[in-house]
Design a protein around this motif. Structure first.
Motif, PDB file in Angstrom:
ATOM      1  N   VAL A 111       7.966   5.438  16.760  1.00  0.00           N
ATOM      2  CA  VAL A 111       7.435   6.197  15.618  1.00  0.00           C
ATOM      3  C   VAL A 111       7.901   5.581  14.298  1.00  0.00           C
ATOM      4  O   VAL A 111       7.117   5.428  13.348  1.00  0.00           O
ATOM      5  CB  VAL A 111       7.860   7.672  15.711  1.00  0.00           C
ATOM      6  N   LEU A 112       9.181   5.198  14.225  1.00  0.00           N
ATOM      7  CA  LEU A 112       9.712   4.598  13.005  1.00  0.00           C
ATOM      8  C   LEU A 112       9.045   3.256  12.708  1.00  0.00           C
ATOM      9  O   LEU A 112       8.741   2.948  11.548  1.00  0.00           O
ATOM     10  CB  LEU A 112      11.227   4.413  13.126  1.00  0.00           C
ATOM     11  N   VAL A 113       8.800   2.459  13.755  1.00  0.00           N
ATOM     12  CA  VAL A 113       8.118   1.169  13.570  1.00  0.00           C
ATOM     13  C   VAL A 113       6.698   1.388  13.066  1.00  0.00           C
ATOM     14  O   VAL A 113       6.230   0.713  12.145  1.00  0.00           O
ATOM     15  CB  VAL A 113       8.123   0.357  14.875  1.00  0.00           C
ATOM     16  N   LEU A 114       5.997   2.365  13.658  1.00  0.00           N
ATOM     17  CA  LEU A 114       4.629   2.665  13.221  1.00  0.00           C
ATOM     18  C   LEU A 114       4.605   3.160  11.780  1.00  0.00           C
ATOM     19  O   LEU A 114       3.711   2.784  11.001  1.00  0.00           O
ATOM     20  CB  LEU A 114       3.996   3.706  14.149  1.00  0.00           C
ATOM     21  N   LEU A 115       5.571   3.999  11.420  1.00  0.00           N
ATOM     22  CA  LEU A 115       5.655   4.466  10.032  1.00  0.00           C
ATOM     23  C   LEU A 115       5.894   3.305   9.075  1.00  0.00           C
ATOM     24  O   LEU A 115       5.310   3.250   7.988  1.00  0.00           O
ATOM     25  CB  LEU A 115       6.774   5.493   9.890  1.00  0.00           C
ATOM     26  N   GLY A 116       6.752   2.363   9.496  1.00  0.00           N
ATOM     27  CA  GLY A 116       6.995   1.181   8.669  1.00  0.00           C
ATOM     28  C   GLY A 116       5.734   0.352   8.468  1.00  0.00           C
ATOM     29  O   GLY A 116       5.449  -0.103   7.356  1.00  0.00           O
ATOM     30  N   VAL A 117       4.962   0.180   9.547  1.00  0.00           N
ATOM     31  CA  VAL A 117       3.701  -0.571   9.457  1.00  0.00           C
ATOM     32  C   VAL A 117       2.714   0.148   8.537  1.00  0.00           C
ATOM     33  O   VAL A 117       2.043  -0.481   7.712  1.00  0.00           O
ATOM     34  CB  VAL A 117       3.090  -0.760  10.860  1.00  0.00           C
ATOM     35  N   LEU A 118       2.634   1.479   8.660  1.00  0.00           N
ATOM     36  CA  LEU A 118       1.723   2.250   7.808  1.00  0.00           C
ATOM     37  C   LEU A 118       2.119   2.151   6.344  1.00  0.00           C
ATOM     38  O   LEU A 118       1.252   2.049   5.463  1.00  0.00           O
ATOM     39  CB  LEU A 118       1.720   3.720   8.250  1.00  0.00           C
ATOM     40  N   VAL A 119       3.419   2.164   6.063  1.00  0.00           N
ATOM     41  CA  VAL A 119       3.882   2.044   4.673  1.00  0.00           C
ATOM     42  C   VAL A 119       3.525   0.678   4.108  1.00  0.00           C
ATOM     43  O   VAL A 119       3.049   0.554   2.972  1.00  0.00           O
ATOM     44  CB  VAL A 119       5.404   2.287   4.592  1.00  0.00           C
ATOM     45  N   VAL A 120       3.750  -0.378   4.908  1.00  0.00           N
ATOM     46  CA  VAL A 120       3.438  -1.741   4.452  1.00  0.00           C
ATOM     47  C   VAL A 120       1.948  -1.888   4.170  1.00  0.00           C
ATOM     48  O   VAL A 120       1.539  -2.465   3.156  1.00  0.00           O
ATOM     49  CB  VAL A 120       3.909  -2.773   5.490  1.00  0.00           C
ATOM     50  N   GLN A 121       1.117  -1.344   5.084  1.00  0.00           N
ATOM     51  CA  GLN A 121      -0.335  -1.423   4.886  1.00  0.00           C
ATOM     52  C   GLN A 121      -0.797  -0.523   3.741  1.00  0.00           C
ATOM     53  O   GLN A 121      -1.700  -0.875   2.986  1.00  0.00           O
ATOM     54  CB  GLN A 121      -1.062  -1.025   6.185  1.00  0.00           C
ATOM     55  N   GLY A 122      -0.153   0.641   3.612  1.00  0.00           N
ATOM     56  CA  GLY A 122      -0.561   1.594   2.586  1.00  0.00           C
ATOM     57  C   GLY A 122      -0.205   1.164   1.182  1.00  0.00           C
ATOM     58  O   GLY A 122      -0.788   1.653   0.214  1.00  0.00           O
ATOM     59  N   ARG A 123       0.776   0.242   1.055  1.00  0.00           N
ATOM     60  CA  ARG A 123       1.173  -0.227  -0.273  1.00  0.00           C
ATOM     61  C   ARG A 123       0.021  -0.860  -1.028  1.00  0.00           C
ATOM     62  O   ARG A 123       0.015  -0.916  -2.257  1.00  0.00           O
ATOM     63  CB  ARG A 123       2.310  -1.245  -0.144  1.00  0.00           C
ATOM     64  N   LYS A 124      -0.978  -1.351  -0.309  1.00  0.00           N
ATOM     65  CA  LYS A 124      -2.111  -2.022  -0.946  1.00  0.00           C
ATOM     66  C   LYS A 124      -3.168  -1.025  -1.425  1.00  0.00           C
ATOM     67  O   LYS A 124      -4.096  -1.413  -2.132  1.00  0.00           O
ATOM     68  CB  LYS A 124      -2.751  -3.011   0.044  1.00  0.00           C
ATOM     69  N   ARG A 125      -3.037   0.251  -1.038  1.00  0.00           N
ATOM     70  CA  ARG A 125      -4.046   1.243  -1.392  1.00  0.00           C
ATOM     71  C   ARG A 125      -3.654   1.981  -2.665  1.00  0.00           C
ATOM     72  O   ARG A 125      -2.505   2.404  -2.826  1.00  0.00           O
ATOM     73  CB  ARG A 125      -4.230   2.236  -0.241  1.00  0.00           C
ATOM     74  N   PRO A 126      -4.606   2.152  -3.585  1.00  0.00           N
ATOM     75  CA  PRO A 126      -4.297   2.811  -4.870  1.00  0.00           C
ATOM     76  C   PRO A 126      -3.735   4.217  -4.709  1.00  0.00           C
ATOM     77  O   PRO A 126      -2.831   4.604  -5.450  1.00  0.00           O
ATOM     78  CB  PRO A 126      -5.651   2.833  -5.582  1.00  0.00           C
ATOM     79  N   ALA A 127      -4.256   4.989  -3.745  1.00  0.00           N
ATOM     80  CA  ALA A 127      -3.782   6.366  -3.559  1.00  0.00           C
ATOM     81  C   ALA A 127      -2.305   6.382  -3.165  1.00  0.00           C
ATOM     82  O   ALA A 127      -1.520   7.192  -3.674  1.00  0.00           O
ATOM     83  CB  ALA A 127      -4.622   7.067  -2.485  1.00  0.00           C
ATOM     84  N   PHE A 128      -1.917   5.489  -2.271  1.00  0.00           N
ATOM     85  CA  PHE A 128      -0.516   5.403  -1.854  1.00  0.00           C
ATOM     86  C   PHE A 128       0.362   4.968  -3.023  1.00  0.00           C
ATOM     87  O   PHE A 128       1.462   5.494  -3.225  1.00  0.00           O
ATOM     88  CB  PHE A 128      -0.370   4.415  -0.691  1.00  0.00           C
ATOM     89  N   GLN A 129      -0.108   4.004  -3.796  1.00  0.00           N
ATOM     90  CA  GLN A 129       0.652   3.508  -4.936  1.00  0.00           C
ATOM     91  C   GLN A 129       0.883   4.608  -5.965  1.00  0.00           C
ATOM     92  O   GLN A 129       1.980   4.714  -6.532  1.00  0.00           O
ATOM     93  CB  GLN A 129      -0.070   2.321  -5.574  1.00  0.00           C
ATOM     94  N   ARG A 130      -0.160   5.422  -6.207  1.00  0.00           N
ATOM     95  CA  ARG A 130      -0.010   6.518  -7.172  1.00  0.00           C
ATOM     96  C   ARG A 130       1.035   7.523  -6.703  1.00  0.00           C
ATOM     97  O   ARG A 130       1.861   7.986  -7.496  1.00  0.00           O
ATOM     98  CB  ARG A 130      -1.358   7.219  -7.383  1.00  0.00           C
ATOM     99  N   ARG A 131       1.023   7.883  -5.405  1.00  0.00           N
ATOM    100  CA  ARG A 131       1.995   8.845  -4.877  1.00  0.00           C
ATOM    101  C   ARG A 131       3.419   8.276  -4.938  1.00  0.00           C
ATOM    102  O   ARG A 131       4.370   8.982  -5.270  1.00  0.00           O
ATOM    103  CB  ARG A 131       1.640   9.220  -3.432  1.00  0.00           C
TER     104      ARG A 131
END
Length: 313
Positions: free
Chosen positions: A226-246
Motif C-alpha cells: 500500500v505504501l509503495v502504491l501511494l508513493g507511485v500515485l504521489v509521483v504520478q500525481g505531481r504532474k497534475r494541476p489539481a494535485f499541485q494545487r492541493r
C-alpha cells in the motif's frame, strides 16, 4: 509525431545534422529542403524505451547553467546564436542535452526567434528565463542576459544542494527510526510475548503493544505494498494541476514546511525582480514578470493584489 534524424549540407557548404518533427518521412524531407539543405540522409529516430525508462541521462539545472554560461561566452566572442548552439551541440557529449540543442537548432533555422523556441520547452526554461531572453533579443544585450541567467542558475543550484544536504540527516534518522520500530515489533516484542501468555488483566499499553506487534506481523507485507502504491500515485500525481494545487495549499500551512516554502518563493521573486531591473525593464512590468516566477498560486495571487496597489500609487 515521430522524430527524424538528418545529415546534410547548408547553402554555405557546411555540414549540418539534427532532428525534426514531421508527420512522415516525405514531409520531413520537404521541410528540410525548404530550409535550403542538401540532404545526405533522413531516417526516423529510434528510441530505446527500456533504456529511456531507467536512464539517468536527464537534463538538470546544472546542464542549463552550463548551456547558458557557454552561450554568453560565445556571444561575447562575436558568434551568432545559431552558430553558437551548433558549436555546443557538436561539442556536447551528453545525449539528452545534445538532443535538446538539436531541436533548438532546427527551430532556429526555421526562422523562429530564440525566445519563441525556448518557450516550447517549459520543463527546462521557465517564464523568467524566456522573458529575459526576449528582452535581450529586443535590446541587443543577449550576452549580458545569459550571463545574469547563468549566475542566477548557479545560485539556485547551490541553494538546491544546501537544501538536499540539510534534509539528508533528518531523512537518515527517520529511516533508522522506522527500521528500529519494524525490528522491535517483528523480533523483540514477539520474544517477550511468551512472558505474558498466562497473565490476566494486563495493562492497556502492554495489550496495545502486543496487539500492534501481532497485527504488523500479519499485515506488514500488505502495508508495504500500500505504501509503495501511494508513493507511485504521489509521483504520478505531481504532474497534475489539481494535485499541485492541493499540495501548494497544504505546504504553506504546515509549520516547518511553510517557512522553507516562503523563503524559497522570496528568493525567486527578488532574484527575478533584480534581473529584470538590471535588464532595463520598467518597474511595473518587472513586478508582473517577477511575480510569474512564484510557484505558489496562492502567494502569487496575493502578490498580484499588492502589485495592483503599487500601480495605483
Amino acid at each position: 509525431m515521430p522524430q527524424y534524424e538528418y545529415n546534410g549540407y547548408d547553402k554555405a557548404g557546411a555540414r549540418v545534422s539534427g532532428s525534426i518533427t514531421a508527420e512522415s518521412l516525405s514531409a520531413a524531407q520537404q521541410l528540410l529542403k525548404k530550409q535550403g539543405l542538401l540532404l545526405k540522409s533522413v531516417k526516423e529516430e529510434q528510441l530505446n524505451q527500456q533504456a529511456a525508462l531507467f536512464s539517468t541521462d536527464k537534463i538538470g539545472i546544472a546542464d542549463i547553467e552550463f548551456l547558458t554560461a557557454e552561450l554568453s561566452l560565445l556571444l561575447d566572442s562575436g558568434l551568432k546564436i545559431d552558430k553558437g548552439i551548433e558549436l555546443l551541440k557538436s561539442a556536447n557529449k551528453k545525449p539528452s542535452l545534445a538532443r535538446l540543442l538539436n531541436k533548438i537548432s532546427t527551430e532556429l533555422r526555421s526562422g523562429k526567434q530564440l525566445s519563441q523556441v525556448l518557450a516550447g520547452f517549459p520543463d527546462y526554461f521557465d517564464a523568467l528565463y524566456i522573458n529575459l531572453v526576449s528582452i535581450g533579443e529586443k535590446t541587443g544585450q543577449l550576452s549580458d542576459v545569459f550571463r545574469q541567467l547563468a549566475s542566477d542558475l548557479a545560485f539556485r543550484r547551490d541553494l538546491q544542494k544546501k537544501i538536499s544536504q540539510a534534509l539528508t540527516y533528518p531523512m537518515v534518522i527517520l529511516l533508522v527510526c522506522i527500521a528500529s520500530v519494524v525490528f522491535i515489533f517483528n523480533y523483540v516484542v514477539p520474544n517477550m510475548a511468551t512472558m505474558f501468555e498466562r497473565q490476566q488483566d494486563l495493562p492497556f499499553y502492554t495489550t496495545l503493544l502486543l496487539s500492534t506487534s501481532a497485527w504488523l506481523q500479519q499485515y506488514q507485507l500488505i502495508l508495504l505494498i500500500v505504501l509503495v502504491l501511494l508513493g507511485v500515485l504521489v509521483v504520478q500525481g505531481r504532474k497534475r494541476p489539481a494535485f499541485q494545487r492541493r499540495w501548494q495549499w497544504l505546504a504553506i500551512r504546515i509549520p516547518v514546511v511553510s517557512s522553507a516554502v516562503l523563503q524559497v518563493e522570496r528568493i525567486r521573486f527578488n532574484g527575478g525582480l533584480a534581473m529584470m531591473l538590471q535588464a532595463g525593464v520598467a518597474v511595473d512590468q518587472a513586478l508582473d514578470l517577477a511575480n510569474g516566477n512564484i510557484k505558489q498560486a496562492e502567494l502569487r495571487a496575493e502578490m498580484q493584489i499588492a502589485i495592483g496597489k503599487i500601480k495605483r500609487g
